[in-house]
Scaffold this motif. Sequence first.
Motif: not given
Length: 412
Positions: A211-215, A237-239
Motif C-alpha cells: 500500500l505504501g509503495r503504491a501510494h 499489480p502494485i496498484l
Amino acid sequence: MSSTAMAIDAPAPPKLVLDEFIATALSATPPSLHPYFEAFRTLHTRKLWHQLTQKLKAFFDDEESRPYRVDVFERFVRDFEARINQLRLVEMGVKVSKEIDNPQVHLAFLTSLLGRIDKEKSQEAHVLLLATIAHAKLLYGDLEGTKTDMDEAWKTLDTLEGVDDGVNAAYYGVAADYYKARAEYAPYYKNSLLYLACVDTETDMTPDERLGRAHDLGISAFLGDTIYNFGELLMHPILDALDGTPHGWIKKLLYTFNEGSIGKFEALAPLFPKEVGVSQQLAGAGPDVSTLCVKPILQENYAFLRQKICLMALIESVFKRNADNRTMSFQSIAEETRLPIDEVEHLVMKALSLKLIRGSLDQVDQKAQITWVQPRVLSRDQIGTLAQRLDEWVGKLNAVEQRIAPEVLATA
C-alpha cells in the motif's frame, strides 16, 4: 567517506571449539532449534560447506532463531565464512544485522563484514552489503553517507551482467528511499519501479508495504516534472493495493491523467487537500524536525498538476489522430485542454521543450503541426484504440487493392 574506505575488521572471535559451541547452544536454546545445531556439528565436521550454508539459511529464516542469530553468526559462521559462497554469506549477515538495535553497533557489524569481503572476487556480495549499509545510514539520518555508498555500489553494479535479483532489489530499494527522503519525485518513480521488477510483491512485501509503495508511486507520478506516461505503473499489480482503501482515489486519478481527461481531473480535485506530506520549510534544510512541516502537497501543487493534465490531454488528442491529420488549430487545442486560446501557444511550446512532441507553430494562422509524439507504454484501452486504427488502415488497403486489381490484371 565511503563505507569501503571505513571498513575495518572487527577483532577476530575466539577460535571455534565446535563441541563446546554446540553444547552451549543446546543448553541455551529451545528444543525446537536443537536439530539445527546437531546438523551444524555434522556438516562442519564433514566440511560440507554448501549443505552447511543451506542449513544455516533455514536456521536464520526460522522465527524462533531471532534471539540467537547474532551469536551464531559471530561465534560460528565467522570461523569458516571464507569457505562459503560470499553472496550467501552477506545475505545471512544482512538478516542477522536486523536483530541489532543499537545504530553504532549495527553499522559496525555491517562495515566489519564489508572489510572481510573481497570486492574483486565477490562483486555482487560487495554491492549488496554497500546497499544495505547505505539503507542503514538513511534510516539514521545520514543522507550524505547514503549517497556516497549508493554511488560506489552503482559503479560496480553498472558493470555486471546477470545480477541476482536480491542484489538489484537492495540497490534500487535504497535508491528509491533516498530520493523519497529528498522529495525528488522522478528519480524515486524510476528507482521504485526498478525495485518492483526485482521482487515478488506478494511474497516479498507485506500488505502495508504494498500500500505504501503504491501510494508513493502515485504521488511521485503526479509531481514528477518529467513523468508524462503512467502506462507502466498502471499495468503493475502494485496498484491493486490501493483498492478498498482511503487512497483508492489516487488510482482513479492516475487513470485520469493517463487518459488526459480534464473533466475527471476537476471532479477529483476536491480530494487533493486530503493528501498531506512532510516538506522542508527552507530549501536545503537538513532533516532536523524543527525545519519540517506537514502540507497538502497536491493542493499546493495544483497549478503544476493543472498544467500537467492539460499537457496529457494534448498528447492524448494527438495520439488519437491519424498521422496525416496532426495539424491542429489553436481553437481545437483550446477545446481539448479547456484553456483560453491565448494560453495554447505557451502550452504547445512547453510540450515541445519537454520533448513530449515534435513539430512547429504557425502563429499567424494559429495552428500547430505535430510530426511526432513521445513513445509511450500504452494502457489496455489505448492499445484497443490503436488496434481499431490498424483495422481501419487494413480496410483502406483492402479497398485500394480491390480498386486497382482489375487494372493490374488488364495490363498483365
